[in-house]
Motif scaffolding. Structure first.
Motif, PDB file in Angstrom:
ATOM      1  N   GLU A 122       0.804  -1.221   0.000  1.00 35.07           N
ATOM      2  CA  GLU A 122       0.000   0.000   0.000  1.00 35.07           C
ATOM      3  C   GLU A 122       0.834   1.266   0.000  1.00 35.07           C
ATOM      4  OE1 GLU A 122      -2.578   0.315   3.361  1.00 35.07           O
ATOM      5  OE2 GLU A 122      -0.951   0.173   4.818  1.00 35.07           O
ATOM      6  N   ASN A 123       0.222   2.328  -0.489  1.00 42.12           N
ATOM      7  CA  ASN A 123       0.822   3.676  -0.497  1.00 42.12           C
ATOM      8  C   ASN A 123       2.183   3.745  -1.176  1.00 42.12           C
ATOM      9  OD1 ASN A 123      -1.431   4.281   0.986  1.00 42.12           O
ATOM     10  ND2 ASN A 123      -0.371   4.329   2.945  1.00 42.12           N
ATOM     11  N   PHE A 130       8.942  -2.226 -15.637  1.00 42.91           N
ATOM     12  CA  PHE A 130       8.475  -3.147 -16.665  1.00 42.91           C
ATOM     13  C   PHE A 130       7.095  -3.646 -16.220  1.00 42.91           C
ATOM     14  CE2 PHE A 130       9.012  -7.540 -18.674  1.00 42.91           C
ATOM     15  CZ  PHE A 130       8.620  -7.097 -19.913  1.00 42.91           C
ATOM     16  N   PHE A 131       7.039  -4.586 -15.291  1.00 37.40           N
ATOM     17  CA  PHE A 131       5.778  -4.843 -14.603  1.00 37.40           C
ATOM     18  C   PHE A 131       5.813  -4.008 -13.317  1.00 37.40           C
ATOM     19  CE2 PHE A 131       5.741  -8.433 -17.357  1.00 37.40           C
ATOM     20  CZ  PHE A 131       4.418  -8.812 -17.490  1.00 37.40           C
ATOM     21  N   ALA A 132       4.695  -3.558 -12.835  1.00 37.36           N
ATOM     22  CA  ALA A 132       4.725  -2.786 -11.598  1.00 37.36           C
ATOM     23  C   ALA A 132       4.459  -3.705 -10.410  1.00 37.36           C
ATOM     24  CB  ALA A 132       3.706  -1.651 -11.660  1.00 37.36           C
ATOM     25  N   ILE A 133       3.221  -4.161 -10.269  1.00 40.53           N
ATOM     26  CA  ILE A 133       2.893  -5.062  -9.158  1.00 40.53           C
ATOM     27  C   ILE A 133       2.457  -6.387  -9.751  1.00 40.53           C
ATOM     28  CG2 ILE A 133       1.354  -5.452  -7.201  1.00 40.53           C
ATOM     29  CD1 ILE A 133       1.152  -2.348  -7.025  1.00 40.53           C
ATOM     30  N   TYR A 134       3.163  -7.427  -9.408  1.00 38.78           N
ATOM     31  CA  TYR A 134       2.937  -8.726 -10.024  1.00 38.78           C
ATOM     32  C   TYR A 134       2.658  -9.729  -8.911  1.00 38.78           C
ATOM     33  CZ  TYR A 134       3.900 -12.682 -13.198  1.00 38.78           C
ATOM     34  OH  TYR A 134       3.813 -13.811 -13.964  1.00 38.78           O
ATOM     35  N   LEU A 135       1.438 -10.269  -8.864  1.00 41.14           N
ATOM     36  CA  LEU A 135       1.141 -11.287  -7.871  1.00 41.14           C
ATOM     37  C   LEU A 135       0.989 -12.626  -8.587  1.00 41.14           C
ATOM     38  CD1 LEU A 135      -1.596  -9.508  -5.679  1.00 41.14           C
ATOM     39  CD2 LEU A 135       0.865  -9.163  -5.672  1.00 41.14           C
ATOM     40  N   GLY A 136       1.841 -13.576  -8.230  1.00 44.25           N
ATOM     41  CA  GLY A 136       1.766 -14.892  -8.835  1.00 44.25           C
ATOM     42  C   GLY A 136       1.442 -15.940  -7.790  1.00 44.25           C
ATOM     43  N   LYS A 137       0.440 -16.768  -8.052  1.00 44.36           N
ATOM     44  CA  LYS A 137       0.032 -17.838  -7.125  1.00 44.36           C
ATOM     45  C   LYS A 137      -0.098 -17.317  -5.696  1.00 44.36           C
ATOM     46  CE  LYS A 137       1.768 -21.893  -9.596  1.00 44.36           C
ATOM     47  NZ  LYS A 137       0.463 -22.564  -9.726  1.00 44.36           N
ATOM     48  N   CYS A 141      -4.298 -11.250  -0.602  1.00 45.32           N
ATOM     49  CA  CYS A 141      -3.367 -10.140  -0.661  1.00 45.32           C
ATOM     50  C   CYS A 141      -4.128  -8.855  -0.972  1.00 45.32           C
ATOM     51  CB  CYS A 141      -2.334 -10.411  -1.743  1.00 45.32           C
ATOM     52  SG  CYS A 141      -0.960  -9.287  -1.673  1.00 45.32           S
ATOM     53  N   GLN A 142      -3.639  -7.746  -0.425  1.00 44.89           N
ATOM     54  CA  GLN A 142      -4.295  -6.471  -0.680  1.00 44.89           C
ATOM     55  C   GLN A 142      -3.336  -5.502  -1.356  1.00 44.89           C
ATOM     56  OE1 GLN A 142      -6.005  -5.077   2.988  1.00 44.89           O
ATOM     57  NE2 GLN A 142      -7.531  -6.712   2.970  1.00 44.89           N
ATOM     58  N   VAL A 143      -3.812  -4.893  -2.420  1.00 49.16           N
ATOM     59  CA  VAL A 143      -3.023  -3.899  -3.140  1.00 49.16           C
ATOM     60  C   VAL A 143      -3.804  -2.597  -3.051  1.00 49.16           C
ATOM     61  CG1 VAL A 143      -2.025  -3.258  -5.359  1.00 49.16           C
ATOM     62  CG2 VAL A 143      -2.139  -5.656  -4.697  1.00 49.16           C
ATOM     63  N   LEU A 144      -3.345  -1.679  -2.175  1.00 46.12           N
ATOM     64  CA  LEU A 144      -4.157  -0.514  -1.870  1.00 46.12           C
ATOM     65  C   LEU A 144      -3.431   0.793  -2.148  1.00 46.12           C
ATOM     66  CD1 LEU A 144      -5.411  -1.625   1.675  1.00 46.12           C
ATOM     67  CD2 LEU A 144      -6.496  -2.090  -0.509  1.00 46.12           C
ATOM     68  N   ASN A 145      -4.131   1.701  -2.771  1.00 44.28           N
ATOM     69  CA  ASN A 145      -3.693   3.092  -2.797  1.00 44.28           C
ATOM     70  C   ASN A 145      -2.286   3.306  -3.357  1.00 44.28           C
ATOM     71  OD1 ASN A 145      -4.351   5.715  -2.335  1.00 44.28           O
ATOM     72  ND2 ASN A 145      -3.583   5.760  -0.235  1.00 44.28           N
ATOM     73  N   ASN A 146      -1.958   2.577  -4.403  1.00 46.48           N
ATOM     74  CA  ASN A 146      -0.662   2.770  -5.046  1.00 46.48           C
ATOM     75  C   ASN A 146      -0.819   3.635  -6.297  1.00 46.48           C
ATOM     76  OD1 ASN A 146       1.037   0.746  -3.463  1.00 46.48           O
ATOM     77  ND2 ASN A 146      -0.733  -0.472  -4.103  1.00 46.48           N
ATOM     78  N   ILE A 147       0.256   4.288  -6.661  1.00 46.40           N
ATOM     79  CA  ILE A 147       0.260   5.053  -7.908  1.00 46.40           C
ATOM     80  C   ILE A 147       1.243   4.385  -8.851  1.00 46.40           C
ATOM     81  CG2 ILE A 147       0.849   7.252  -8.991  1.00 46.40           C
ATOM     82  CD1 ILE A 147       0.026   8.586  -6.343  1.00 46.40           C
ATOM     83  N   VAL A 148       0.758   3.987  -9.995  1.00 46.21           N
ATOM     84  CA  VAL A 148       1.639   3.359 -10.974  1.00 46.21           C
ATOM     85  C   VAL A 148       1.666   4.248 -12.203  1.00 46.21           C
ATOM     86  CG1 VAL A 148       2.045   1.355 -12.432  1.00 46.21           C
ATOM     87  CG2 VAL A 148       1.051   1.056 -10.163  1.00 46.21           C
ATOM     88  N   ARG A 149       2.851   4.660 -12.582  1.00 44.19           N
ATOM     89  CA  ARG A 149       2.965   5.575 -13.707  1.00 44.19           C
ATOM     90  C   ARG A 149       4.142   5.123 -14.565  1.00 44.19           C
ATOM     91  NH1 ARG A 149       0.709  10.727 -13.739  1.00 44.19           N
ATOM     92  NH2 ARG A 149       0.355  10.783 -11.507  1.00 44.19           N
ATOM     93  N   ALA A 150       3.909   5.047 -15.857  1.00 42.94           N
ATOM     94  CA  ALA A 150       5.000   4.687 -16.764  1.00 42.94           C
ATOM     95  C   ALA A 150       4.781   5.421 -18.072  1.00 42.94           C
ATOM     96  CB  ALA A 150       5.030   3.180 -16.982  1.00 42.94           C
ATOM     97  N   ASP A 169      -8.804 -14.420  -3.773  1.00 40.09           N
ATOM     98  CA  ASP A 169      -9.091 -13.512  -2.654  1.00 40.09           C
ATOM     99  C   ASP A 169      -8.153 -12.305  -2.611  1.00 40.09           C
ATOM    100  OD1 ASP A 169     -11.232 -15.099  -1.343  1.00 40.09           O
ATOM    101  OD2 ASP A 169      -9.607 -16.565  -1.275  1.00 40.09           O
ATOM    102  N   ILE A 170      -8.043 -11.612  -3.702  1.00 36.92           N
ATOM    103  CA  ILE A 170      -7.181 -10.429  -3.768  1.00 36.92           C
ATOM    104  C   ILE A 170      -8.073  -9.187  -3.719  1.00 36.92           C
ATOM    105  CG2 ILE A 170      -5.449  -9.215  -5.128  1.00 36.92           C
ATOM    106  CD1 ILE A 170      -4.485 -11.956  -4.346  1.00 36.92           C
ATOM    107  N   LEU A 171      -7.601  -8.151  -3.053  1.00 37.73           N
ATOM    108  CA  LEU A 171      -8.295  -6.866  -3.082  1.00 37.73           C
ATOM    109  C   LEU A 171      -7.390  -5.840  -3.751  1.00 37.73           C
ATOM    110  CD1 LEU A 171     -10.564  -4.876  -2.182  1.00 37.73           C
ATOM    111  CD2 LEU A 171      -9.310  -4.598  -0.041  1.00 37.73           C
ATOM    112  N   VAL A 172      -7.852  -5.257  -4.854  1.00 37.66           N
ATOM    113  CA  VAL A 172      -7.099  -4.196  -5.525  1.00 37.66           C
ATOM    114  C   VAL A 172      -7.963  -2.949  -5.432  1.00 37.66           C
ATOM    115  CG1 VAL A 172      -6.071  -3.413  -7.689  1.00 37.66           C
ATOM    116  CG2 VAL A 172      -6.026  -5.838  -7.103  1.00 37.66           C
ATOM    117  N   LYS A 173      -7.519  -1.988  -4.637  1.00 41.03           N
ATOM    118  CA  LYS A 173      -8.412  -0.870  -4.329  1.00 41.03           C
ATOM    119  C   LYS A 173      -7.681   0.471  -4.342  1.00 41.03           C
ATOM    120  CE  LYS A 173     -11.892   0.422  -0.937  1.00 41.03           C
ATOM    121  NZ  LYS A 173     -12.449   0.205   0.373  1.00 41.03           N
ATOM    122  N   ASP A 174      -8.352   1.490  -4.814  1.00 40.81           N
ATOM    123  CA  ASP A 174      -7.853   2.876  -4.755  1.00 40.81           C
ATOM    124  C   ASP A 174      -6.506   3.088  -5.430  1.00 40.81           C
ATOM    125  OD1 ASP A 174     -10.067   3.654  -3.255  1.00 40.81           O
ATOM    126  OD2 ASP A 174      -9.115   3.076  -1.379  1.00 40.81           O
TER     127      ASP A 174
END
Lengths: 411, 282
Positions: A122-123, A130-137, A141-150, A169-174
């Protein structure tokens, strides 16, 4: 109640006693993040206080909390993957991660989790990776409030902003996601919630998923992405309150539904797209209470779809409301608001007394002879549509709204 | 020799000046005459009421643009033709009277034409432009769409009043002229497009996009429509065919060519009208 509070207090203090805090900065005990991770015990907290770190690939192999204060930078120098998380219960918070290296053999990411349960990302700010956030298997997990810019220019040299592969069961939010290949990418993901994200100006899709069942997409904005949004080969999808806007170009759709079954689309807004929704093979899917405005084609539904219900939607300001490629239709249209409906409502029950056929003769003509597009908005088009209203012989009878609404649906 | 040449050029400049001057004077007469006839006021009010109504009841500014576009494509040419013709026949006596005066024929013709065309254009711009300016912008209409609509309406008014004058000049009989005018109107609004449709269907196996573009240059109504369309339906024009049209009409060269063609459409009837006006034995 008091006893309960006390119990919680005791548990929390007991837990935090076991937790050490390791500090990393140029003047701290540790000057290297890698060193700190090597020394740290499970469930310790590592505080990184500012500075810039280029330590190659950093592997987090025990449950730790990595927290950045004063915006520390982790730099991949365009060569390596920055953070690889292989342990459960890891938290990454408050970092700027930049320049994860482009690779054609490995999916190098700024933050990657592999076979992990429970994590929190988060944050963070992720720049030009190249890839920013990569969740494999990964699960829970929670991915919150990130800024991804390319600033990707070619699909081959860019990965996805949030990439989920074989997750649950992943949460990708904000999150704010822009300039990558795909904004959110899911493959073999289930039981996840993608909420309140803004995905704009990505090279390919704003949202792209395949073989991902039982997921919810809520209140996201997909704006001006290279190819819009494509969702394929999935079932039990819930898409509500999303905005699909300004996706322009040939073969570019606000939303492409390919082999989507038993799903619902409620309260979405499709505005200013070349095609609002392109339905190619959807079954038993509800498209209700959506707004289609100022699209080239609001809804394009192919004959490969069956049991799709289209009701209580607003269609206005579109060049074409509905087009199809067949004379038969096994989908139901009812109680929509069509701006171009010209019927009347004598008994004032709110429904037009004359059925409305949204597929117009001119739309059908353009479908078969694309060159006739040059006659769009001409008096001849009006004449053709008027003639068809009086003597309907060409347009498919099955696509007919026999209870068209007289006023816009408000939701 | 040189002196006389200079004198001649001076004279011709003077003559040109007096042509413009007298043309302006004739135009003034025509202008006030038209105002007195009240038709032009009714025409303006018609636009005001219809456009305001569309904006008020339509709810959506772009929808109002669309309906106004239909007006521009159907009603403006018709009114320009009919009003132009009746104005022409109505003022024939006046023209004959003026021609007894020492004024050049071209200044009479041009002044007279301007006396008709300018009020028509003004009526259109005022009648449908004003509501868009007042209400359309607030309702979120795209100014480019409105601008293209105004340009289209202006050019269509000019073109069809020029056509009306020309038709009036070459036909002594009113009824015949009116019939011809209606035929021109129907031909350019409907029949030409019908033929284009037929052409597209028959030639569907061939890449005829370019031919369609060229053919549309020959019809001012199609051209004005496409000018507005390019601003309005951009999203729908994204397929292959649409892209071909857009690439042509959207490029500077394309805009130049289509505007040039529209201006040619205005200039040619004026030129032919002037020629037959000069030769005509009143």
């Amino acid at each position: 109640m008091k006893r309960l509070l006390g119990l919680i207090l005791v548990t929390v203090t007991a837990w935090s006693w076991g937790q050490n805090t390791l500090e990393v900065c140029s003047t701290c005990t540790f000057t290297s993040l890698k060193e700190a991770i090597a020394i740290a015990q499970p469930y310790d907290k590592i505080l990184v206080k500012g500075g810039s770190f280029a330590e190659g690939n950093i592997v987090v192999d025990k449950p730790l909390t990595l927290e950045g204060i004063d915006n520390p930078i982790l730099d991949g120098k365009g060569e390596v993957e920055i953070l690889t998380i292989t342990a459960d219960n890891v938290t990454i918070r408050g970092f700027t991660l930049q320049n994860a290296g482009i690779s054609h053999t490995a999916d190098q990411a700024a933050i990657k989790t592999l076979e992990v349960e429970k994590c929190l990302i988060e944050n963070n700010t992720l720049l030009d990776n190249f890839f920013a956030i990569y969740l494999g298997k990964t699960s829970h997990c929670q991915v919150l409030n990130n800024i991804v810019r390319a600033h990707a220019t070619a699909e081959a040299f860019s990965g996805n902003a949030v990439h989920l592969w074989d997750c649950a069961d992943i949460l990708v939010k904000d999150n704010f996601l822009t300039g990558q290949r795909d904004g959110v990418y899911l493959e073999f993901v289930k039981d996840s919630l993608i909420e309140n994200n803004i995905s704009e100006k990505n090279l390919r899709y704003g949202l792209h998923f395949m073989y991902s069942n039982n997921n919810i997409f809520r209140n996201n904005q997909f704006l001006a992405n290279g190819a819009g949004v494509a969702v394929m080969y999935s079932k039990n999808i819930e898409m509500t309150q999303n905005h699909f806007e300004e996706n322009w170009g040939s073969a570019i759709y606000g939303l492409l539904l390919k082999e989507i079954n038993d799903s619902v689309l409620y309260n979405n807004i499709f505005h200013d797209n070349s095609v609002g929704i392109y339905v190619d093979g959807a079954n038993r899917t509800d498209i209700s209470f959506n707004d289609f405005s100022h699209n080239g084609y609001a809804l394009r539904i192919l004959s490969s779809s069956m049991g799709v219900t289209i009701d209580h939607n607003n269609f206005y300001g579109n060049s074409f409301d509905v087009t199809t490629n067949a004379n038969r239709s096994y989908n139901a249209f009812f109680e929509n608001y069509w701006e171009s409906y010209q019927g009347y409502d004598l008994d004032h029950n709110g429904f037009g007394d004359v059925p409305y056929r949204p597929v117009r003769l001119f739309a059908l003509t353009v479908e078969n002879y694309p060159q006739t597009m040059i006659l769009m908005r001409s008096p001849l088009e009006q004449f053709m549509d008027y003639a068809e209203r009086i003597l309907p012989i060409f347009t498919p009878k099955a696509i007919e709204d026999d209870r068209p609404l007289m006023r816009r649906v408000v939701w | 020799m040189i002196l006389s040449h200079n004198q001649a050029s001076l004279q011709s400049t003077k003559k040109r000046r007096s042509t413009v001057k007298s043309a302006l004077k004739v135009m003034k007469y025509g202008f006030f005459d038209l105002l007195r006839s009240r038709w032009i006021i009714i025409y303006t009010l018609f636009y005001l009421v219809v456009t305001s109504g569309l904006l008020y009841f339509g709810g959506d500014a772009n929808q109002a643009v669309l309906s106004t576009l239909n007006l521009v494509l159907l009603v403006v040419p018709l009114i320009s033709l009919v009003l132009g013709l009746s104005y022409f026949y109505y003022t024939r006596d006046f023209i004959e009277l003026i021609l007894t005066q020492p004024i050049g024929r071209s200044s009479v013709f041009l002044g007279h034409f301007a006396g008709l065309a300018l009020p028509l254009v003004a009526a259109f711009l005022l009648g449908s432009g004003l509501p868009f300016l007042l209400a359309g912008v607030r309702q979120g209409a795209d100014w480019r769409v409105i601008a293209s609509l105004m340009v289209a309406g202006t050019l269509v008014s000019l073109i069809f009043s020029a056509l009306a004058f020309w038709i009036g000049l070459v036909n002594e009989e009113r009824v015949k002229a009116l019939g011809l005018a209606l035929a021109v109107w129907l031909g350019l609004t409907m029949i030409y497009d019908g033929l284009l449709l037929l052409f597209s269907i028959l030639m569907q196996a061939y890449p005829i996009e370019r031919s369609l573009i060229i053919l549309s240059l020959f019809n001012p109504i199609d051209l004005s429509r496409i000018l507005v369309l390019l601003q309005l339906d951009t999203a729908a024009l994204m397929g292959y065919t649409g892209a071909v049209f857009q690439r042509f009409f959207g490029s500077y060269l394309g805009i130049l060519i289509s505007l040039g063609s529209l201006i040619l459409w205005t200039a040619l009837p004026i030129y032919f009208g002037l020629r037959s006006f000069k030769k005509k034995n009143f």
